[in-house]
Scaffold this motif. Structure first.
Motif, PDB file in Angstrom:
ATOM      1  N   ASN A  69       0.691  -0.766  -0.047  1.00 21.67           N
ATOM      2  CA  ASN A  69      -0.173   0.031  -0.162  1.00 21.67           C
ATOM      3  C   ASN A  69       0.690   1.183  -0.124  1.00 21.67           C
ATOM      4  O   ASN A  69       2.237   1.726   0.059  1.00 21.67           O
ATOM      5  CB  ASN A  69      -1.000  -0.350   1.116  1.00 21.67           C
ATOM      6  N   THR A  70       0.079   2.241  -0.058  1.00 20.85           N
ATOM      7  CA  THR A  70       1.121   4.089  -0.226  1.00 20.85           C
ATOM      8  C   THR A  70       2.434   3.657   1.071  1.00 20.85           C
ATOM      9  O   THR A  70       2.955   4.218   1.001  1.00 20.85           O
ATOM     10  CB  THR A  70       0.057   4.902  -0.161  1.00 20.85           C
ATOM     11  N   GLN A 145      -6.465   4.007   5.326  1.00 18.79           N
ATOM     12  CA  GLN A 145      -5.771   4.959   6.815  1.00 18.79           C
ATOM     13  C   GLN A 145      -4.438   4.913   6.093  1.00 18.79           C
ATOM     14  O   GLN A 145      -4.145   6.400   5.908  1.00 18.79           O
ATOM     15  CB  GLN A 145      -5.952   4.342   7.919  1.00 18.79           C
ATOM     16  N   SER A 146      -4.028   4.322   4.923  1.00 19.13           N
ATOM     17  CA  SER A 146      -2.768   4.478   3.857  1.00 19.13           C
ATOM     18  C   SER A 146      -2.876   5.338   3.558  1.00 19.13           C
ATOM     19  O   SER A 146      -2.092   5.656   2.630  1.00 19.13           O
ATOM     20  CB  SER A 146      -2.357   2.871   4.034  1.00 19.13           C
ATOM     21  N   TRP A 147      -4.124   6.411   2.910  1.00 16.11           N
ATOM     22  CA  TRP A 147      -3.815   6.672   1.545  1.00 16.11           C
ATOM     23  C   TRP A 147      -4.216   8.080   2.248  1.00 16.11           C
ATOM     24  O   TRP A 147      -4.738   8.803   3.169  1.00 16.11           O
ATOM     25  CB  TRP A 147      -5.455   6.526   0.939  1.00 16.11           C
ATOM     26  N   LEU A 158     -15.125  15.741   8.319  1.00 14.25           N
ATOM     27  CA  LEU A 158     -15.684  14.432   7.437  1.00 14.25           C
ATOM     28  C   LEU A 158     -15.599  12.691   8.348  1.00 14.25           C
ATOM     29  O   LEU A 158     -14.494  12.584   9.202  1.00 14.25           O
ATOM     30  CB  LEU A 158     -15.886  14.250   6.228  1.00 14.25           C
ATOM     31  N   THR A 159     -16.795  12.178   8.507  1.00 16.51           N
ATOM     32  CA  THR A 159     -16.874  11.265   9.370  1.00 16.51           C
ATOM     33  C   THR A 159     -15.838   9.850   8.733  1.00 16.51           C
ATOM     34  O   THR A 159     -16.503   9.692   7.019  1.00 16.51           O
ATOM     35  CB  THR A 159     -18.116  10.344   9.074  1.00 16.51           C
ATOM     36  N   VAL A 160     -14.908   8.833   8.614  1.00 16.25           N
ATOM     37  CA  VAL A 160     -14.584   8.107   8.291  1.00 16.25           C
ATOM     38  C   VAL A 160     -13.919   7.442   8.308  1.00 16.25           C
ATOM     39  O   VAL A 160     -13.937   6.985   9.492  1.00 16.25           O
ATOM     40  CB  VAL A 160     -13.029   9.065   7.145  1.00 16.25           C
ATOM     41  N   ASN A 161     -14.303   6.202   7.515  1.00 21.94           N
ATOM     42  CA  ASN A 161     -14.358   4.346   7.797  1.00 21.94           C
ATOM     43  C   ASN A 161     -12.934   4.132   7.071  1.00 21.94           C
ATOM     44  O   ASN A 161     -13.150   3.979   5.880  1.00 21.94           O
ATOM     45  CB  ASN A 161     -14.822   3.619   7.929  1.00 21.94           C
ATOM     46  N   GLY A 162     -12.234   3.972   8.098  1.00 24.24           N
ATOM     47  CA  GLY A 162     -10.668   3.571   7.084  1.00 24.24           C
ATOM     48  C   GLY A 162     -10.085   1.731   7.599  1.00 24.24           C
ATOM     49  O   GLY A 162      -8.473   2.205   7.299  1.00 24.24           O
ATOM     50  N   ASP A 163     -11.001   1.283   7.829  1.00 21.23           N
ATOM     51  CA  ASP A 163     -10.278   0.180   8.781  1.00 21.23           C
ATOM     52  C   ASP A 163     -10.114  -0.912   7.493  1.00 21.23           C
ATOM     53  O   ASP A 163     -10.351  -2.082   7.907  1.00 21.23           O
ATOM     54  CB  ASP A 163     -10.930  -0.256   9.654  1.00 21.23           C
ATOM     55  N   GLY A 178     -21.548   1.664   4.677  1.00 23.37           N
ATOM     56  CA  GLY A 178     -20.738   3.219   3.980  1.00 23.37           C
ATOM     57  C   GLY A 178     -21.807   4.176   3.181  1.00 23.37           C
ATOM     58  O   GLY A 178     -22.903   3.499   3.153  1.00 23.37           O
ATOM     59  N   ASP A 179     -21.481   5.031   3.135  1.00 21.52           N
ATOM     60  CA  ASP A 179     -22.528   5.495   2.669  1.00 21.52           C
ATOM     61  C   ASP A 179     -21.788   6.523   1.174  1.00 21.52           C
ATOM     62  O   ASP A 179     -22.562   6.620   0.063  1.00 21.52           O
ATOM     63  CB  ASP A 179     -23.336   7.409   3.429  1.00 21.52           C
ATOM     64  N   TYR A 180     -20.975   5.918   1.466  1.00 16.97           N
ATOM     65  CA  TYR A 180     -20.310   7.090  -0.020  1.00 16.97           C
ATOM     66  C   TYR A 180     -18.485   6.782  -0.344  1.00 16.97           C
ATOM     67  O   TYR A 180     -17.884   6.340   0.855  1.00 16.97           O
ATOM     68  CB  TYR A 180     -20.122   8.653  -0.323  1.00 16.97           C
ATOM     69  N   PHE A 181     -18.186   6.939  -1.220  1.00 14.61           N
ATOM     70  CA  PHE A 181     -16.378   6.813  -1.398  1.00 14.61           C
ATOM     71  C   PHE A 181     -16.216   7.535  -2.311  1.00 14.61           C
ATOM     72  O   PHE A 181     -16.341   7.443  -3.423  1.00 14.61           O
ATOM     73  CB  PHE A 181     -16.521   4.805  -1.827  1.00 14.61           C
ATOM     74  N   PRO A 182     -15.439   8.726  -1.763  1.00 10.01           N
ATOM     75  CA  PRO A 182     -14.500   9.346  -2.571  1.00 10.01           C
ATOM     76  C   PRO A 182     -13.865   8.694  -3.409  1.00 10.01           C
ATOM     77  O   PRO A 182     -12.398   8.083  -3.077  1.00 10.01           O
ATOM     78  CB  PRO A 182     -14.043   9.887  -1.197  1.00 10.01           C
ATOM     79  N   ARG A 183     -13.403   9.259  -4.755  1.00 10.07           N
ATOM     80  CA  ARG A 183     -12.694   8.530  -6.176  1.00 10.07           C
ATOM     81  C   ARG A 183     -12.464  10.010  -6.508  1.00 10.07           C
ATOM     82  O   ARG A 183     -13.007  10.519  -6.603  1.00 10.07           O
ATOM     83  CB  ARG A 183     -13.273   7.549  -6.549  1.00 10.07           C
ATOM     84  N   SER A 184     -10.814   9.015  -6.911  1.00 16.10           N
ATOM     85  CA  SER A 184     -10.228  10.408  -7.756  1.00 16.10           C
ATOM     86  C   SER A 184     -10.927  10.790  -9.181  1.00 16.10           C
ATOM     87  O   SER A 184     -11.842   9.432  -9.375  1.00 16.10           O
ATOM     88  CB  SER A 184      -8.984  10.197  -8.422  1.00 16.10           C
TER      89      SER A 184
END
Length: 269
Positions: A69-70, A145-147, A158-163, A178-184
Motif C-alpha cells: 500500500n502507499t 487509512q493508508s491513503w 468528515l466521518t470516515v471508516n478507514g479500517d 458506508g454512505d459514499y466512497f470518494p474517488r478521483s
C-alpha cells in the motif's frame, strides 16, 4: 584509397562499440499494487517509458514481490530498499524529512485533486439536499487509512471508516455500512465499470476538492533517477508530447461529469 576506407571503417566500428558500451540502463523498482481490482495505470507506465527514451536510457521495470500500500511504498522508498521510485502526493516538508526528492512536473495536471462520490444508486436521494460540507459530515465516507485522502477527510471533520480493504469498502457501500466512497475524477468511471455486480453510480451534484498534486519521488541517494526523469519530462513538455500523452489518456475523463456546475466543497490539506 583502400587504406583510407579501412581506417574509416575502423573508426566507425570503434564509435559504435563505444556508444553501445556506454549505453545506460536503469531498473525502476516499483511497489506492486496492494489492490488488484484497481485498473492498471497505463498512463504512468507510458510516461516513464517515453521520458527515459527521450534521454536515451533503456528502462527495466521490476515490481516488488509483495503487494504494497502507499504507506509501505513510502517506507521502502525512505529506506531506499525494495522501491526506488514512486508517484505520490506529499507535503514538501514531509518529503524533506524522509530525504526524498521529486520531479517538478505535476503528473495529472491537478485533475487528481478533484473527488467525486461513488454511491449506491438507490441512495442518491439522500445526497440531493446536501448543500454544505456540514451537512455531509454525518455521512460515513469509506477510505483506506493508508491513503492520503483519509487524513484530509478526517482533518476537515468528515466521518470516515478507514479500517477496510478496497474490496471490503465496495461491499460495505453495497450493504449500507458506508454512505459514499470518494474517488478521483481520473478513476471513478473506470472503477464503477469494473464492478458491474454493484449498482454504483456517481453522485451528480457534489465535488470534494483540495490541493493534491502527484509527482515522481525517489530517495536522495537515487538523485540520478530523478535528474534523468526530469530531463526526459522536460523534453516531452518542450515537444508537446507531454500534454498530448495526458490528453490521450484523460481527454474524455470529464465527459458527463458536469464538473463546472457542481457544488464544490473545498477541503484544507
Amino acid at each position: 584509397m583502400k587504406l583510407i576506407i579501412l581506417c574509416c571503417s575502423l573508426i566507425l566500428m570503434a564509435v559504435s562499440f563505444f556508444a553501445s558500451s556506454t549505453e545506460q540502463t536503469i531498473t525502476l523498482k516499483l511497489g506492486k499494487p496492494s489492490t488488484q481490482d484497481i485498473p492498471k495505470n497505463h498512463y504512468i507506465l507510458t510516461l516513464l517509458e517515453k521520458s527515459f527514451a527521450k534521454v536515451n536510457v533503456k528502462l527495466n521495470i521490476a515490481y516488488s514481490l509483495e503487494p504494497m500500500n502507499t504507506k509501505r511504498i513510502l517506507e521502502e522508498l525512505t529506506r531506499n530498499d525494495d522501491v526506488n521510485l514512486a508517484w505520490l502526493t506529499l507535503p514538501n516538508s514531509f518529503a524533506e524529512q524522509r530525504y526524498l526528492i521529486r520531479t517538478s512536473y505535476p503528473i495529472y495536471n491537478g485533475l487528481h485533486s478533484k473527488r467525486l462520490l461513488m454511491v449506491k444508486q438507490s441512495r442518491l436521494g439522500e445526497f440531493s439536499d446536501i448543500k454544505t460540507l456540514e451537512q455531509l459530515k454525518p455521512f460515513i465516507a469509506l477510505q483506506k487509512q493508508s491513503w492520503s485522502d483519509y487524513y484530509v477527510l478526517k482533518n476537515n471533520g468528515l466521518t470516515v471508516n478507514g479500517d477496510l480493504s478496497y474490496e471490503s469498502m465496495l461491499k460495505a457501500l453495497d450493504e449500507g455500512l458506508g454512505d459514499y466512497f470518494p474517488r478521483s475524477v481520473t478513476a471513478i468511471k473506470a472503477e464503477i465499470r469494473k464492478h458491474p455486480q454493484y449498482n454504483f453510480v456517481i453522485e451528480p451534484h457534489i465535488m470534494l476538492q483540495y490541493d493534491n498534486y502527484y509527482y515522481f519521488y525517489a530517495n536522495e541517494n537515487n538523485k540520478a533517477i530523478i535528474e534523468l526523469l526530469e530531463q526526459g519530462l522536460t523534453k516531452l513538455a518542450d515537444s508537446g508530447e507531454l500534454n498530448a500523452l495526458y490528453e490521450h489518456y484523460y481527454r474524455d475523463v470529464e465527459d458527463g461529469l458536469n464538473l463546472n456546475n457542481r457544488r464544490v466543497f473545498n477541503l484544507k490539506n
